[in-house]
Design an enzyme around this catalytic site. Structure first.
Site, PDB file in Angstrom:
ATOM      1  N   CYS A 192      -2.137   9.163   2.313  1.00 38.14           N
ATOM      2  CA  CYS A 192      -1.830   8.648   0.962  1.00 38.14           C
ATOM      3  C   CYS A 192      -2.991   8.876  -0.004  1.00 38.14           C
ATOM      4  O   CYS A 192      -2.784   8.985  -1.207  1.00 38.14           O
ATOM      5  CB  CYS A 192      -1.454   7.178   1.034  1.00 38.14           C
ATOM      6  SG  CYS A 192      -2.634   6.188   1.936  1.00 38.14           S
ATOM      7  N   GLU A 248       0.892  -1.172   0.000  1.00 38.94           N
ATOM      8  CA  GLU A 248       0.000   0.000   0.000  1.00 38.94           C
ATOM      9  C   GLU A 248       0.923   1.212   0.000  1.00 38.94           C
ATOM     10  O   GLU A 248       1.483   1.570   1.028  1.00 38.94           O
ATOM     11  CB  GLU A 248      -0.911  -0.072   1.232  1.00 38.94           C
ATOM     12  CG  GLU A 248      -2.193   0.714   1.071  1.00 38.94           C
ATOM     13  CD  GLU A 248      -1.993   2.180   1.351  1.00 38.94           C
ATOM     14  OE1 GLU A 248      -1.689   2.931   0.391  1.00 38.94           O
ATOM     15  OE2 GLU A 248      -2.133   2.580   2.500  1.00 38.94           O
TER      16      GLU A 248
HETATM   17  P1  NAD Z   1       9.690   6.061   4.067  1.00 39.97           P
HETATM   18  O1  NAD Z   1       9.180   5.291   2.950  1.00 39.97           O
HETATM   19  O2  NAD Z   1      11.168   6.101   4.296  1.00 39.97           O
HETATM   20  O3  NAD Z   1       9.022   5.501   5.401  1.00 39.97           O
HETATM   21  C1  NAD Z   1       7.674   5.161   5.434  1.00 39.97           C
HETATM   22  C2  NAD Z   1       7.509   4.110   6.493  1.00 39.97           C
HETATM   23  O4  NAD Z   1       8.187   2.961   6.052  1.00 39.97           O
HETATM   24  C3  NAD Z   1       8.167   4.511   7.814  1.00 39.97           C
HETATM   25  O5  NAD Z   1       7.264   4.260   8.824  1.00 39.97           O
HETATM   26  C4  NAD Z   1       9.391   3.638   7.959  1.00 39.97           C
HETATM   27  O6  NAD Z   1       9.489   3.135   9.262  1.00 39.97           O
HETATM   28  C5  NAD Z   1       9.103   2.502   7.027  1.00 39.97           C
HETATM   29  N1  NAD Z   1      10.292   2.048   6.354  1.00 39.97           N
HETATM   30  C6  NAD Z   1      11.246   2.791   5.758  1.00 39.97           C
HETATM   31  N2  NAD Z   1      12.193   1.994   5.238  1.00 39.97           N
HETATM   32  C7  NAD Z   1      11.832   0.726   5.526  1.00 39.97           C
HETATM   33  C8  NAD Z   1      12.382  -0.546   5.265  1.00 39.97           C
HETATM   34  N3  NAD Z   1      13.536  -0.693   4.585  1.00 39.97           N
HETATM   35  N4  NAD Z   1      11.714  -1.632   5.716  1.00 39.97           N
HETATM   36  C9  NAD Z   1      10.552  -1.521   6.389  1.00 39.97           C
HETATM   37  N5  NAD Z   1       9.986  -0.349   6.673  1.00 39.97           N
HETATM   38  C10 NAD Z   1      10.605   0.759   6.237  1.00 39.97           C
HETATM   39  O7  NAD Z   1       9.192   7.498   4.002  1.00 39.97           O
HETATM   40  P2  NAD Z   1       9.084   8.697   5.028  1.00 39.97           P
HETATM   41  O8  NAD Z   1      10.250   9.647   4.927  1.00 39.97           O
HETATM   42  O9  NAD Z   1       8.728   8.246   6.398  1.00 39.97           O
HETATM   43  O10 NAD Z   1       7.885   9.371   4.331  1.00 39.97           O
HETATM   44  C11 NAD Z   1       8.119   9.864   3.041  1.00 39.97           C
HETATM   45  C12 NAD Z   1       7.155   9.352   2.047  1.00 39.97           C
HETATM   46  O11 NAD Z   1       6.579   8.130   2.390  1.00 39.97           O
HETATM   47  C13 NAD Z   1       5.979  10.261   1.894  1.00 39.97           C
HETATM   48  O12 NAD Z   1       6.290  11.300   1.014  1.00 39.97           O
HETATM   49  C14 NAD Z   1       4.941   9.368   1.327  1.00 39.97           C
HETATM   50  O13 NAD Z   1       5.107   9.324  -0.073  1.00 39.97           O
HETATM   51  C15 NAD Z   1       5.280   8.037   1.850  1.00 39.97           C
HETATM   52  N6  NAD Z   1       4.369   7.532   2.873  1.00 39.97           N
HETATM   53  C16 NAD Z   1       3.260   6.908   2.445  1.00 39.97           C
HETATM   54  C17 NAD Z   1       2.370   6.416   3.364  1.00 39.97           C
HETATM   55  C18 NAD Z   1       1.110   5.721   2.928  1.00 39.97           C
HETATM   56  O14 NAD Z   1       0.155   5.718   3.671  1.00 39.97           O
HETATM   57  N7  NAD Z   1       1.106   5.082   1.764  1.00 39.97           N
HETATM   58  C19 NAD Z   1       2.618   6.562   4.721  1.00 39.97           C
HETATM   59  C20 NAD Z   1       3.783   7.201   5.132  1.00 39.97           C
HETATM   60  C21 NAD Z   1       4.668   7.679   4.187  1.00 39.97           C
END
Ligand code: NAD
Length: 478
Positions: A283, A249
């Site tokens: 999102c 997602e």
């Molecule tokens: P990110 O993708 O780095 O992190 C999002 C989440 O994923 C965090 O909670 C983090 O703990 C987890 N994560 C990161 N790397 C991971 C890995 N290797 N394995 C497992 N989990 C991991 O992004 P961010 O800086 O926290 O947020 C930036 C972007 O993420 C936003 O601009 C948005 O596009 C996206 N985002 C989307 C949703 C959604 O609901 N789809 C939610 C949060 C963030």
């Protein structure tokens, strides 16, 4: 003053600090350190993996009805504790406390739906030759690894836990390092409702180490992730190497197509409320406002006034409508997007800057005349920025909407049934709302197309990712 309960991991039926390096949990409204996030080591993860195998045996061995009774009781406790848990979400993530409370109720509703779907996980009976029985059995896939983000600290874990538990699976969950206590509170409620101790394990710490380790383990049979598209693609590769199915997602960049045959001012007001909810960190947030030429200026005027009227502050303060951004990464990303749009010729109709220098507060921002190559109309802004784009006719609106690789959610407003029908079929998204800004409920499917991911959470399909269909062919011997 509300006191903040420090997060712990829950491994093999015990709450623990683990043995890895801890990390600060920060309040985004004050930048104060709230607590230390426990860090899992490989040894901690090995214990969680052993535990989840025992948990799977215990949980999958119960009837769907017994599982349902236990989880429903846990959800009742969650509902009763909503007012007490909500400030924790606000302190970790920033959203207004009433929004946090509503999110908890939503989490309960999602889990309740999911676990009840477990009672309807019917298999199939296949017509057979005399002397044979042939049928398809629905069975839980096995232990699940779940990774959740910070924007919905309790409803996102709720989606993962509800579906996995409803299917009869055990779960190792790693919630965001920024919002860990919400998951702890949710798991506490489920345990208080009678969930056997090893059915859920909670781990925290270094995201990339934990996900790589768990996905590679033969114990884990399915993965579910909510987060950004780049991280989703990375995890999907790890899943492919280990031949594991996954629900992804991921990000979105929802188009909102507004034709000039609607009440433009009313839609602009509702659009601003939807856009700036949770400081735009959703999102499915309405994001690219694509407005028909004749309605454009009136739309912008009302939208800007609505943006200016939003009360911004600490989510614990009464009357706050929009809290801070969840972390400094979002602040840096939004400042860069505004600078990029400005440099490329966009107009800042309102906002565009950080507010103050303590807490990650950012002005509700509206951009107009944004060129196609500006980052803000290509990369998910995930913040309180609304670009408004003009269009002339239906074909152009659909072309703009489908231009990006994302396809999570879309919105459209028109009083024409014929246009609605065209839009419903041709705008590329997993979810579409016509003439309103509501999106998925517990009983409706949630998920994207294109680079917004695959798999569905909620709705009739909610258990699909966590069950296998096993074909049984039986020769009748006596
Ligand atoms: P990110 O993708 O780095 O992190 C999002 C989440 O994923 C965090 O909670 C983090 O703990 C987890 N994560 C990161 N790397 C991971 C890995 N290797 N394995 C497992 N989990 C991991 O992004 P961010 O800086 O926290 O947020 C930036 C972007 O993420 C936003 O601009 C948005 O596009 C996206 N985002 C989307 C949703 C959604 O609901 N789809 C939610 C949060 C963030």
């Amino acid at each position: 003053m509300v006191s903040y309960k420090a997060p712990l991991m829950y491994i093999a039926g015990e709450w623990t600090k683990g043995s890895g390096k801890p990390k600060d949990v920060i309040n985004p409204a004050t930048e104060e350190v709230l607590a230390q996030l426990p860090g899992a080591t490989e040894a901690d993860l090995d214990r969680a993996l052993e535990s989840t195998q025992r948990g799977f045996k215990a949980w999958s061995g119960l009837s769907a009805e017994a599982r349902c009774d236990i989880v429903m009781k846990g959800c009742q406790i969650l509902r009763e504790r909503a007012a007490e848990i909500a400030p924790h979400i606000t302190m970790e993530q920033g959203k207004p406390v009433e929004e946090a409370r509503m999110e908890i109720i939503r989490a309960a509703s999602i889990i309740e739906w999911d676990v009840q779907q477990g009672r309807r996980a019917y298999g199939t009976i296949v017509p057979s030759d005399p002397g044979f029985n042939r049928f398809g059995l629905k069975l839980p896939i096995g232990p699940v690894a779940a990774f959740t983000p910070w924007n919905f600290p309790i409803s996102s874990p709720g989606r993962k836990l509800g579906a996995a538990l409803g299917a009869g699976c055990s779960v190792i969950i790693k919630s965001s390092e920024e919002t860990p206590t919400s998951t702890c509170a949710l798991v506490e409620c489920l345990l208080a409702g009678g969930l056997p101790p090893e059915v859920i394990n909670v781990v925290s710490g270094n995201s990339s180490m934990i996900s790589a380790y768990l996905i590679a383990s033969p114990v884990i049979r399915a993965i579910t992730f909510t987060g950004s598209t780049p991280v989703g693609k990375h995890l999907a590769k790890l899943c492919a190497e280990a031949m594991k199915p996954a629900v992804m997602e991921l990000g979105g960049h929802s188009p909102v197509i507004v034709f000039d045959d609607v009440d433009v001012a009313a839609i602009a007001k509702q659009g601003a409320a939807g856009k700036f909810r949770n400081a735009g960190q959703i999102c499915t947030a309405p994001t690219r406002f694509i407005v028909q030429e004749k309605a454009h200026d009136a739309f912008v005027e009302t939208f800007v006034n609505a943006a200016k009227a939003i009360k911004i502050g600490n989510g614990l303060d009464k009357g706050t409508q929009m809290g801070p951004l969840a972390n400094p990464r979002r602040m840096a990303a939004l400042e860069a997007m505004v600078a990029d749009a400005k440099a490329k010729g966009a107009t800042i109709a309102t906002g565009g800057s950080r507010i103050g220098n303590r807490g990650y507060f950012f002005e509700p921002t509206v951009l107009t005349d944004v060129p196609d190559d500006a980052d803000v109309v290509n990369i998910e802004p995930f913040g309180p920025i609304a670009p408004v784009i003009r269009f002339n006719d239906l074909e152009e609106a659909i072309e703009i909407a489908n231009r990006l690789p994302y396809g999570l959610c879309s919105y459209a407003f028109t009083n024409s049934q014929a246009r609605s029908f065209e839009l419903a079929h041709r705008v590329e998204s997993g979810i579409m709302s016509l003439n309103h800004f509501g999106t998925s409920q517990a009983d409706t499917p949630f998920g994207g197309v294109k680079e917004s991911g695959y798999g569905r959470e909620g709705g009739y399909e909610t258990l699909d990712a966590f069950m296998i269909t096993k074909f049984i062919s039986q020769k009748i011997t006596a």
